[in-house]
Write a protein that holds these residues in place. Structure first.
Motif, mmCIF file in Angstrom:
data_model
loop_
_atom_site.group_PDB
_atom_site.id
_atom_site.type_symbol
_atom_site.label_atom_id
_atom_site.label_comp_id
_atom_site.label_asym_id
_atom_site.label_seq_id
_atom_site.Cartn_x
_atom_site.Cartn_y
_atom_site.Cartn_z
ATOM 1 N N ARG A 1 0.808 -1.218 0.000
ATOM 2 C CA ARG A 1 0.000 0.000 0.000
ATOM 3 C C ARG A 1 0.843 1.271 0.000
ATOM 4 N NH1 ARG A 1 -4.273 -2.724 -1.518
ATOM 5 N NH2 ARG A 1 -5.282 -3.978 0.077
ATOM 6 N N LEU A 2 2.148 1.148 0.092
ATOM 7 C CA LEU A 2 3.026 2.309 0.240
ATOM 8 C C LEU A 2 3.791 2.584 -1.042
ATOM 9 C CD1 LEU A 2 4.550 1.481 3.754
ATOM 10 C CD2 LEU A 2 2.774 3.181 3.267
ATOM 11 N N SER A 3 3.831 3.841 -1.438
ATOM 12 C CA SER A 3 4.659 4.221 -2.569
ATOM 13 C C SER A 3 6.132 4.080 -2.184
ATOM 14 C CB SER A 3 4.373 5.667 -2.969
ATOM 15 O OG SER A 3 4.790 6.554 -1.940
ATOM 16 N N ALA A 4 6.981 3.980 -3.198
ATOM 17 C CA ALA A 4 8.419 3.931 -2.932
ATOM 18 C C ALA A 4 8.876 5.195 -2.229
ATOM 19 C CB ALA A 4 9.178 3.747 -4.244
ATOM 20 N N GLY A 5 8.242 6.319 -2.544
ATOM 21 C CA GLY A 5 8.609 7.571 -1.893
ATOM 22 C C GLY A 5 8.302 7.581 -0.414
ATOM 23 N N LEU A 6 7.127 7.079 -0.032
ATOM 24 C CA LEU A 6 6.791 7.012 1.393
ATOM 25 C C LEU A 6 7.719 6.047 2.120
ATOM 26 C CD1 LEU A 6 2.895 7.128 1.736
ATOM 27 C CD2 LEU A 6 4.579 8.704 2.707
ATOM 28 N N GLN A 7 8.045 4.934 1.476
ATOM 29 C CA GLN A 7 8.986 4.001 2.097
ATOM 30 C C GLN A 7 10.347 4.663 2.299
ATOM 31 O OE1 GLN A 7 9.000 -0.062 0.491
ATOM 32 N NE2 GLN A 7 7.060 0.383 -0.520
ATOM 33 N N ALA A 8 10.753 5.488 1.335
ATOM 34 C CA ALA A 8 12.040 6.180 1.460
ATOM 35 C C ALA A 8 12.027 7.172 2.615
ATOM 36 C CB ALA A 8 12.372 6.891 0.147
ATOM 37 N N LEU A 9 10.923 7.900 2.785
ATOM 38 C CA LEU A 9 10.833 8.849 3.898
ATOM 39 C C LEU A 9 10.859 8.125 5.243
ATOM 40 C CD1 LEU A 9 8.211 11.528 2.759
ATOM 41 C CD2 LEU A 9 10.692 11.778 2.931
ATOM 42 N N LEU A 10 10.171 7.000 5.327
ATOM 43 C CA LEU A 10 10.178 6.227 6.574
ATOM 44 C C LEU A 10 11.569 5.698 6.890
ATOM 45 C CD1 LEU A 10 6.824 4.296 6.074
ATOM 46 C CD2 LEU A 10 7.310 5.924 7.913
ATOM 47 N N ALA A 11 12.306 5.278 5.856
ATOM 48 C CA ALA A 11 13.662 4.774 6.072
ATOM 49 C C ALA A 11 14.634 5.892 6.404
ATOM 50 C CB ALA A 11 14.137 4.031 4.823
ATOM 51 N N LYS A 12 14.420 7.045 5.829
ATOM 52 C CA LYS A 12 15.327 8.175 6.005
ATOM 53 C C LYS A 12 15.150 8.854 7.362
ATOM 54 C CE LYS A 12 16.841 12.312 3.460
ATOM 55 N NZ LYS A 12 18.220 11.824 3.266
ATOM 56 N N HIS A 13 13.910 8.854 7.874
ATOM 57 C CA HIS A 13 13.613 9.529 9.146
ATOM 58 C C HIS A 13 12.909 8.551 10.101
ATOM 59 C CE1 HIS A 13 14.610 13.323 7.147
ATOM 60 N NE2 HIS A 13 13.803 12.971 6.166
ATOM 61 N N PRO A 14 13.594 7.483 10.519
ATOM 62 C CA PRO A 14 12.930 6.445 11.324
ATOM 63 C C PRO A 14 12.497 6.910 12.707
ATOM 64 C CG PRO A 14 15.296 6.086 11.266
ATOM 65 C CD PRO A 14 15.026 7.187 10.292
ATOM 66 N N ASP A 15 13.086 7.991 13.206
ATOM 67 C CA ASP A 15 12.765 8.442 14.568
ATOM 68 C C ASP A 15 11.705 9.536 14.605
ATOM 69 O OD1 ASP A 15 14.712 6.707 15.627
ATOM 70 O OD2 ASP A 15 16.300 8.193 15.277
ATOM 71 N N SER A 16 11.297 10.037 13.432
ATOM 72 C CA SER A 16 10.386 11.184 13.474
ATOM 73 C C SER A 16 9.246 11.129 12.475
ATOM 74 C CB SER A 16 11.178 12.491 13.244
ATOM 75 O OG SER A 16 11.906 12.434 12.021
ATOM 76 N N PHE A 17 9.398 10.359 11.393
ATOM 77 C CA PHE A 17 8.344 10.360 10.384
ATOM 78 C C PHE A 17 7.475 9.113 10.513
ATOM 79 C CE2 PHE A 17 6.571 9.644 6.096
ATOM 80 C CZ PHE A 17 5.893 10.853 5.955
#
Length: 467
Positions: free
Chosen positions: A114-130
């Motif tokens: 259900r997640l776009s590659a972009g949302l997955q990238a944001l979650l990986a890039k900001h694991p403590d805040s996003f």
């Protein structure tokens, strides 16, 4: 935190190809190379759904999904929300909705489909805040009945020529409610309903590591001759005027789109300051960095995608249920200062809202013998409005460099559905830009008469002399 995204472009496309919905309305002739191996063809063709019946006039699936997480479309938001006071900003019609659940960095595998590659990238890039806050689906997108009627008629008369570059036969509504290919889907986005004109003032903001917000203020005047039923060949006339900072006040970017680039191409002009000389800006196209965003966004990222379709091959991949930004009323709350939701690296997720919606996925690849800094893209188009809600931009190595989101609201009084804020993230750094923020400004003005001569270089000369 910096680093590469958690999913490659190849993986993202494999997900899209492997999860094509079984509903008959989702099947199209176009697939990317190798799709025939990824998806098994049915032994018997299902019945073709009827536009305006099983499908809405815009070609969306009218029914809800199997789990009812996506409800049936009932016409969208067309009435004033409870508590509305004439003359004041419209209140949040879904203020009582509670958060359904939250997708955090540790939940990616569970919700990956259900997640776009972009949302997955944001979650990986900001694991403590996003995080991705998911709310109930509200199919609020709506348009006037005349636009729906025109869209139904377009289904039998709209046509493309010159490799998809020239559009003929369409009027007012969505030109291709049942798209047969990616080019038709992108034309639907370019000509989607946003009223006959739009005037708004909004901030473009770039957060810095120090916590400061670099803020610029622009007024946008946009006329949509196509939506007004005019046959000028210019579907969109655009003027962006700088109001702040003071040293750039009065600078104007002017652009004219086209339905027939063979006959009359895209045109643009620029004037520096109130009394500057008006000069053609033919290079404000494609991958030219947009100076309003410090180069984070390119010219063709304006409005998620804009400009000619000539440099890319667009392939319609699938229609898929995904978590997408939608009904961004909390983010668009009147009086809410940008400093309250603009964090460094990404916006404060407490003000974001994602919902499960069906989206068309379009794959864009640069044609041979052309150049572009971001030659591969993936676009996600909301089925109810044809608004691009998410876009991923890759380099030639398949690395995700930019990710954009449009956080939309339904303007029930028009009715129309369009972005309240657009975010563009530079995934190679912690920089991102937000544009269109109007929380501290007057609400947008729709359908104000705007004359074509107001969008000519001569108008800029006159304005400069009077200024």
């Amino acid at each position: 935190m910096s680093g590469r995204p958690s999913i490659t472009r190849r993986e993202a496309l494999a997900l899209a190809l492997g999860t094509i919905a079984t509903t008959a309305a989702t099947t199209t002739a176009a697939t990317v190379a190798g799709a025939q191996e990824a998806v098994t063809a049915p032994t018997e063709a299902p019945p073709v759904p009827k536009l305006g019946e099983e499908l809405t006039p815009f070609g969306a699936i009218r029914a809800g999904n199997r789990t009812r997480a996506i409800p049936a479309w009932t016409g969208g938001l067309t009435r004033a929300p409870r508590g509305y006071v004439p003359g004041r900003p419209s209140p949040n019609p879904y203020i009582e909705d509670g958060r359904w659940f939250t997708v955090g960095p540790n939940d990616v595998e569970r919700y990956k489909i259900r997640l776009s590659a972009g949302l997955q990238a944001l979650l990986a890039k900001h694991p403590d805040s996003f995080e991705v806050p998911v709310f109930p689906c509200r199919r609020s997108a709506a348009a006037p009945q005349a636009v729906y009627d025109a869209s139904l008629e377009n289904a039998g008369r709209a046509a493309l020529g010159n490799n998809g570059l020239v559009l003929t036969g369409a009027r007012v509504g969505v030109p291709f409610p049942i798209p047969a290919n990616g080019v038709q889907a992108m034309w639907n986005h370019l000509l989607r309903w946003r009223g006959t004109s739009l005037t708004r003032t909004g901030q473009t903001i770039l957060p810095s590591a120090t916590g400061a917000l670099d803020s610029r203020l622009y007024r946008e005047d946009v006329a949509f001759p196509y939506a007004a039923g005019e046959e000028s060949g210019r579907p969109l006339l655009y003027r962006r005027t700088t109001l702040m900072p003071k040293e750039q006040e009065g600078s104007v970017l002017l652009a004219q789109a086209t339905l027939n680039p063979i006959q009359s191409g895209f045109r643009a002009w620029f004037r520096q300051g109130e009394r500057g000389r008006v000069v053609p800006a033919p290079d404000f196209l494609y991958d030219t960095p947009d100076p309003a965003t410090d180069g984070i966004a390119t010219a063709d990222m304006l409005d998620m995608f804009s400009g000619p379709l000539d440099r890319f091959d667009f392939t319609l991949v699938s229609r898929r249920e995904m978590y997408v930004p939608y009904n961004a009323y909390r983010l668009n709350t009147a009086g809410l200062a940008p400093s309250e939701f603009m964090w460094y690296g990404h916006p404060n997720p407490q003000f974001l809202r994602y919902e499960l919606h069906r989206v068309w996925i379009v794959d864009a690849r640069l044609k041979p013998n052309f150049q572009h800094a971001l030659p591969d893209r993936t676009y996600y188009l909301d089925e109810d409005s044809w608004q691009i809600v998410m876009a991923e931009h890759y380099n030639g190595k398949g690395e995700l460099l930019r990710y954009a989101e449009a956080h939309n609201v339904a303007h029930w009084q028009v009715p129309a559905f369009l972005p309240a804020v657009e975010f563009v993230h530079d995934l190679t750094t912690d920089r991102y830009v937000a544009r269109g923020i109007d929380n501290l400004q007057r609400p947008p003005i729709f359908d104000k008469p705007l004359k074509p001569e107001e969008f000519t270089p001569e108008s800029l000369v006159r304005r400069g002399r009077r200024g």
